[in-house]
Structures are given as structure tokens and as C-alpha cells.
Design a protein around this motif. Sequence first.
Motif, PDB file in Angstrom:
ATOM      1  N   THR A  85     -46.334  43.013   6.363  1.00 45.98           N
ATOM      2  CA  THR A  85     -44.935  42.861   6.754  1.00 45.98           C
ATOM      3  C   THR A  85     -44.090  43.109   5.509  1.00 45.98           C
ATOM      4  O   THR A  85     -44.206  42.389   4.519  1.00 45.98           O
ATOM      5  CB  THR A  85     -44.653  41.437   7.294  1.00 45.98           C
ATOM      6  OG1 THR A  85     -45.517  41.203   8.407  1.00 45.98           O
ATOM      7  CG2 THR A  85     -43.206  41.294   7.719  1.00 45.98           C
ATOM      8  N   SER A  86     -43.283  44.151   5.558  1.00 39.17           N
ATOM      9  CA  SER A  86     -42.414  44.457   4.420  1.00 39.17           C
ATOM     10  C   SER A  86     -41.065  43.791   4.666  1.00 39.17           C
ATOM     11  O   SER A  86     -40.437  43.999   5.701  1.00 39.17           O
ATOM     12  CB  SER A  86     -42.258  45.977   4.295  1.00 39.17           C
ATOM     13  OG  SER A  86     -41.261  46.270   3.348  1.00 39.17           O
ATOM     14  N   VAL A  87     -40.654  42.967   3.706  1.00 37.85           N
ATOM     15  CA  VAL A  87     -39.417  42.198   3.878  1.00 37.85           C
ATOM     16  C   VAL A  87     -38.301  42.840   3.059  1.00 37.85           C
ATOM     17  O   VAL A  87     -38.461  43.100   1.862  1.00 37.85           O
ATOM     18  CB  VAL A  87     -39.650  40.729   3.452  1.00 37.85           C
ATOM     19  CG1 VAL A  87     -38.333  39.959   3.421  1.00 37.85           C
ATOM     20  CG2 VAL A  87     -40.636  40.059   4.406  1.00 37.85           C
ATOM     21  N   ASP A  88     -37.169  43.101   3.702  1.00 37.87           N
ATOM     22  CA  ASP A  88     -36.076  43.803   3.029  1.00 37.87           C
ATOM     23  C   ASP A  88     -34.734  43.288   3.515  1.00 37.87           C
ATOM     24  O   ASP A  88     -34.647  42.316   4.257  1.00 37.87           O
ATOM     25  CB  ASP A  88     -36.209  45.321   3.262  1.00 37.87           C
ATOM     26  CG  ASP A  88     -36.073  45.687   4.728  1.00 37.87           C
ATOM     27  OD1 ASP A  88     -35.037  45.340   5.354  1.00 37.87           O
ATOM     28  OD2 ASP A  88     -37.017  46.306   5.284  1.00 37.87           O
ATOM     29  N   LYS A  89     -33.694  43.964   3.086  1.00 38.41           N
ATOM     30  CA  LYS A  89     -32.341  43.690   3.571  1.00 38.41           C
ATOM     31  C   LYS A  89     -31.675  45.057   3.714  1.00 38.41           C
ATOM     32  O   LYS A  89     -30.584  45.312   3.197  1.00 38.41           O
ATOM     33  CB  LYS A  89     -31.618  42.778   2.564  1.00 38.41           C
ATOM     34  CG  LYS A  89     -30.304  42.201   3.035  1.00 38.41           C
ATOM     35  CD  LYS A  89     -30.451  41.097   4.061  1.00 38.41           C
ATOM     36  CE  LYS A  89     -29.080  40.676   4.568  1.00 38.41           C
ATOM     37  NZ  LYS A  89     -29.134  39.794   5.736  1.00 38.41           N
ATOM     38  N   ALA A  90     -32.415  45.943   4.411  1.00 38.98           N
ATOM     39  CA  ALA A  90     -31.993  47.344   4.509  1.00 38.98           C
ATOM     40  C   ALA A  90     -30.706  47.498   5.310  1.00 38.98           C
ATOM     41  O   ALA A  90     -30.027  48.514   5.191  1.00 38.98           O
ATOM     42  CB  ALA A  90     -33.112  48.174   5.139  1.00 38.98           C
ATOM     43  N   ASN A  91     -30.378  46.484   6.101  1.00 38.10           N
ATOM     44  CA  ASN A  91     -29.150  46.579   6.890  1.00 38.10           C
ATOM     45  C   ASN A  91     -27.897  46.465   6.030  1.00 38.10           C
ATOM     46  O   ASN A  91     -26.816  46.849   6.447  1.00 38.10           O
ATOM     47  CB  ASN A  91     -29.134  45.517   8.011  1.00 38.10           C
ATOM     48  CG  ASN A  91     -29.486  44.121   7.510  1.00 38.10           C
ATOM     49  OD1 ASN A  91     -30.043  43.959   6.431  1.00 38.10           O
ATOM     50  ND2 ASN A  91     -29.189  43.110   8.300  1.00 38.10           N
ATOM     51  N   VAL A  92     -28.061  45.931   4.795  1.00 34.42           N
ATOM     52  CA  VAL A  92     -26.887  45.712   3.943  1.00 34.42           C
ATOM     53  C   VAL A  92     -27.024  46.406   2.584  1.00 34.42           C
ATOM     54  O   VAL A  92     -26.036  46.852   2.011  1.00 34.42           O
ATOM     55  CB  VAL A  92     -26.684  44.183   3.715  1.00 34.42           C
ATOM     56  CG1 VAL A  92     -25.502  43.918   2.808  1.00 34.42           C
ATOM     57  CG2 VAL A  92     -26.498  43.449   5.041  1.00 34.42           C
ATOM     58  N   LEU A  93     -28.244  46.519   2.050  1.00 31.98           N
ATOM     59  CA  LEU A  93     -28.413  46.962   0.659  1.00 31.98           C
ATOM     60  C   LEU A  93     -29.076  48.338   0.574  1.00 31.98           C
ATOM     61  O   LEU A  93     -30.142  48.553   1.151  1.00 31.98           O
ATOM     62  CB  LEU A  93     -29.290  45.942  -0.091  1.00 31.98           C
ATOM     63  CG  LEU A  93     -28.731  44.524  -0.196  1.00 31.98           C
ATOM     64  CD1 LEU A  93     -29.810  43.563  -0.696  1.00 31.98           C
ATOM     65  CD2 LEU A  93     -27.519  44.492  -1.129  1.00 31.98           C
ATOM     66  N   GLU A  94     -28.464  49.240  -0.196  1.00 33.42           N
ATOM     67  CA  GLU A  94     -29.041  50.576  -0.430  1.00 33.42           C
ATOM     68  C   GLU A  94     -30.440  50.450  -1.042  1.00 33.42           C
ATOM     69  O   GLU A  94     -31.371  51.163  -0.687  1.00 33.42           O
ATOM     70  CB  GLU A  94     -28.167  51.388  -1.405  1.00 33.42           C
ATOM     71  CG  GLU A  94     -26.864  51.869  -0.827  1.00 33.42           C
ATOM     72  CD  GLU A  94     -27.056  52.743   0.407  1.00 33.42           C
ATOM     73  OE1 GLU A  94     -28.045  53.501   0.470  1.00 33.42           O
ATOM     74  OE2 GLU A  94     -26.222  52.644   1.321  1.00 33.42           O
ATOM     75  N   THR A  95     -30.562  49.542  -2.019  1.00 28.77           N
ATOM     76  CA  THR A  95     -31.841  49.355  -2.706  1.00 28.77           C
ATOM     77  C   THR A  95     -32.957  49.116  -1.698  1.00 28.77           C
ATOM     78  O   THR A  95     -34.057  49.648  -1.821  1.00 28.77           O
ATOM     79  CB  THR A  95     -31.750  48.130  -3.657  1.00 28.77           C
ATOM     80  OG1 THR A  95     -30.539  48.214  -4.401  1.00 28.77           O
ATOM     81  CG2 THR A  95     -32.928  48.041  -4.589  1.00 28.77           C
ATOM     82  N   PHE A  96     -32.650  48.292  -0.696  1.00 27.29           N
ATOM     83  CA  PHE A  96     -33.709  47.938   0.253  1.00 27.29           C
ATOM     84  C   PHE A  96     -33.827  48.917   1.417  1.00 27.29           C
ATOM     85  O   PHE A  96     -34.816  48.874   2.154  1.00 27.29           O
ATOM     86  CB  PHE A  96     -33.580  46.472   0.680  1.00 27.29           C
ATOM     87  CG  PHE A  96     -34.248  45.595  -0.347  1.00 27.29           C
ATOM     88  CD1 PHE A  96     -35.606  45.365  -0.292  1.00 27.29           C
ATOM     89  CD2 PHE A  96     -33.537  45.092  -1.435  1.00 27.29           C
ATOM     90  CE1 PHE A  96     -36.248  44.626  -1.265  1.00 27.29           C
ATOM     91  CE2 PHE A  96     -34.173  44.351  -2.415  1.00 27.29           C
ATOM     92  CZ  PHE A  96     -35.535  44.117  -2.342  1.00 27.29           C
ATOM     93  N   GLN A  97     -32.852  49.846   1.546  1.00 29.66           N
ATOM     94  CA  GLN A  97     -33.071  50.956   2.483  1.00 29.66           C
ATOM     95  C   GLN A  97     -34.113  51.890   1.873  1.00 29.66           C
ATOM     96  O   GLN A  97     -35.039  52.346   2.538  1.00 29.66           O
ATOM     97  CB  GLN A  97     -31.753  51.701   2.772  1.00 29.66           C
ATOM     98  CG  GLN A  97     -31.928  52.796   3.824  1.00 29.66           C
ATOM     99  CD  GLN A  97     -32.417  52.245   5.174  1.00 29.66           C
ATOM    100  OE1 GLN A  97     -31.770  51.375   5.760  1.00 29.66           O
ATOM    101  NE2 GLN A  97     -33.557  52.738   5.672  1.00 29.66           N
TER     102      GLN A  97
END
Length: 361
Positions: free
Chosen positions: A191-203
Motif C-alpha cells: 500500500t503506497s501512502v501519499d497525498k497526491a490529491n494536494v501535493l505535486e511531490t506525492f503525485q
Amino acid sequence: MKIAILPGDGIGPEIVAEAVKVLNVLELGFETETALVGGAAYEAHGHPLPDATLQLAKGADAVLFGAVGDWKYDTLDRPLRPEQAILGLRKNLGLFANFRPAICYPQLVDASSLKRELVSGLDILIIRELTGDIYFGQPRGRRIATDGHFPGAEEAFDTMRYSRPEIERIAHVAFQAARKRKAAGGEGRVTSVDKANVLETFQLWKDVVTEIGLQYADVALDHMYVDNAAMQLVKAPKKFDVVVTGNMFGDILSDAAAMLTGSIGMLPSASLNDKNQGLYEPSHGSAPDIAGKGVANPLATILSAAMMLRFSLNQPEAAARIEKAVDTVLSQGLRTPDIYSEGTTKVGTVEMGNAVVKALG
Ligand code: NAD
């Protein structure tokens, strides 16, 4: 093979002594050398990571680390604070992959703050990227704002950043770990955990992990936003197998996962570089509130020594012996105060270490 022993501050020397005792009984023929680190090194040499300590760590196959820090150093300039020693070791040794297994021993199921059915049988692995993200990104600092909501006001800023190769290498580590767990009967899921909905880094993070995942057809991959991951960790932690995430999210989530297991005093960790050289330490800090009282739980450090034998020193049988011995002492009902419950036997740090030695047979 050489092990650098860095006990550090607070309960560090007490718990590391027990782990060293366990290693010595196994008579594996490793060379060991001890050095000061953290506040202890600052007191003796004016720096938390003296060059001699750094060189010892660099030249060793593995580092067994206790913990560093004390409130009394909180007023020192940041580069001189004990915690800087850990950051310096991670950076200089290139320790980019942090492994934190969160296993709930059946004997301790009632020590968890969650209901027994939620944590019974829990065995998850959190893999945290350790040398990038907002903790290391430049520029950072304080300044007078020239724009934003309050131009002219003092502001502080940090930089969150990840490069493609940094994400690729931690993704490979996670997929390979899931593959190994699958071979041992596990689920084989990342499971990869990110905040791609808000942060470019995590996209970018999500895109790259997805690409690398294509090379591991035998391992399942899913993605989760960090806020949901925090919620799921306390709602249904057994849903996870291997979790991979960035430095800051991993810092927070792995501490939350620690509490699922009953006590942070039970949780080992490993931080590895691309040569499998590693730093092994308990997940907790120097616990100044109980230092010197002989009550600290040494099991996280003893289990960290087991991880060291498995990951860096190619001694999986010896590692398994230690893990089995820890299981045995828990079954015997021995408990340090942090995991004590009615009907069990309260013991101190040294007694717990001695019991593990005895259980090794
Ligand atoms: P901590 O992990 O040291 O302690 C948190 C709580 O857990 C305390 O009540 C402590 O008594 C208890 N605890 C921790 N380890 C235990 C063990 N083995 N057995 C029984 N109980 C245990 O965190 P903190 O109090 O926030 O920080 C204390 C110091 O440690 C600070 O200076 C902090 O910067 C430092 N720190 C160091 C590391 C490290 O060396 N890797 C990590 C975290 C915090």
C-alpha cells in the motif's frame, strides 16, 4: 564482520547492554567497537556525532544504536543537539530505507489500546523513505514574508521534494519486501501512502510507484491518501501488509502503528542503504523519564539486533533464535512495566535481558 555499538543517552546504554549480552551468548565471532553518540558525545567531545564515531559507523557492517536526546539539550543550537547525530548517520551512510515491522505478539494482545480482535495476529511492515522529503529539502528557513496572507510578517518555510530515483529505489525495496513476505506465507501487497490529491511531490510519488509496480506482477499494489491511512491504521490495521511512504508521513504513521502492538518498547527498526549496511535501533527515544531506573523494556533493542543479524550480517538462523527466545519470555509471563498487566510477572531491564539469554538455551 564488525558491529559499531552506539548506546547514546538516557535508557540507551541500559537497553543496548542487554542486546549486546544476547549477541555475545550467540558467539558469532563478530568484532564489536563501542563509541559515544548524542548528548554523551556532546558532553565529552563538544559534538553529538564526533568524526571518530562517524568513521567507526562507516567502516562497520552494521550499527547497533540505542537512543539519543534529553530535554536539557533543547536549548543548544540545532546542529549540536543529540538528535542531529541520527540525521548525520542517516545522511552519511545513505540509509534511505527504514523498516518498521509492527507485530502484535499474542501474549500482549491486551496491552494494545485497540480492541483485541483488531490487533490479534497483526503483522504489518511499514517502509519509510528516510533521506528525502520535507525533512531534508532545501531551501528552508525564516524570513519576512513578501506575499501570502500577511506580507511583512515573519514566516518560516520548508521544502518538500522527491526525485524520481529516490522514489524508484524505495519502491523496489517495498515490492521486494512484499515478495519475500509472500514467499513466507504473507499476502504480498504494497500500500503506497501519499497525498497526491494536494501535493505535486506525492503525485510524482504515486506515478513512479505505479510504474515500478508493473515490474512486480506477483505483488498487489494499492494507493491510499495519508489521512485515510491514519484512519485505517486504527480502524482495521490488519488490512495492511507492506506500507511504503515518504519520510514525514512514515514518521507519523509508524509511531501510530507502534501503539497497535502494545508498547513502543517492543518495536525494532532497521535503516538500510543500497549495500545492505544498516543501522538498527529501537523505534523509541531515550525515555529520560525512566532513565537510570532499570525499568526500560530492552526487547525492542534485542529484536533490532535480530534484524541486524538477518539483514546485514547474513545470520538468519541466529536472528530466528533471538526472536523465538523473546516469544518464550513473553509466554513465561515476564513483563517490564510498560507491558505489565495483572497476572504477569513484573521484571526490570536486566532481568528481562537475562531471561532472553536463558531462553536461547
Ligand atoms: P520516548 O520514545 O523517549 O518516550 C516516550 C514514552 O515512552 C515515555 O513515557 C517513555 O518512558 C516510554 N518509553 C520509551 N521507550 C521505552 C522502553 N524501552 N521501555 C519502556 N518505556 C519506554 O519519546 P520522547 O519522550 O518524546 O523523547 C525523549 C527524548 O528522546 C527526546 O530528547 C527525543 O528527541 C529523543 N528521541 C530520540 C529518538 C532516537 O534516538 N531515535 C527517537 C525519538 C525521540
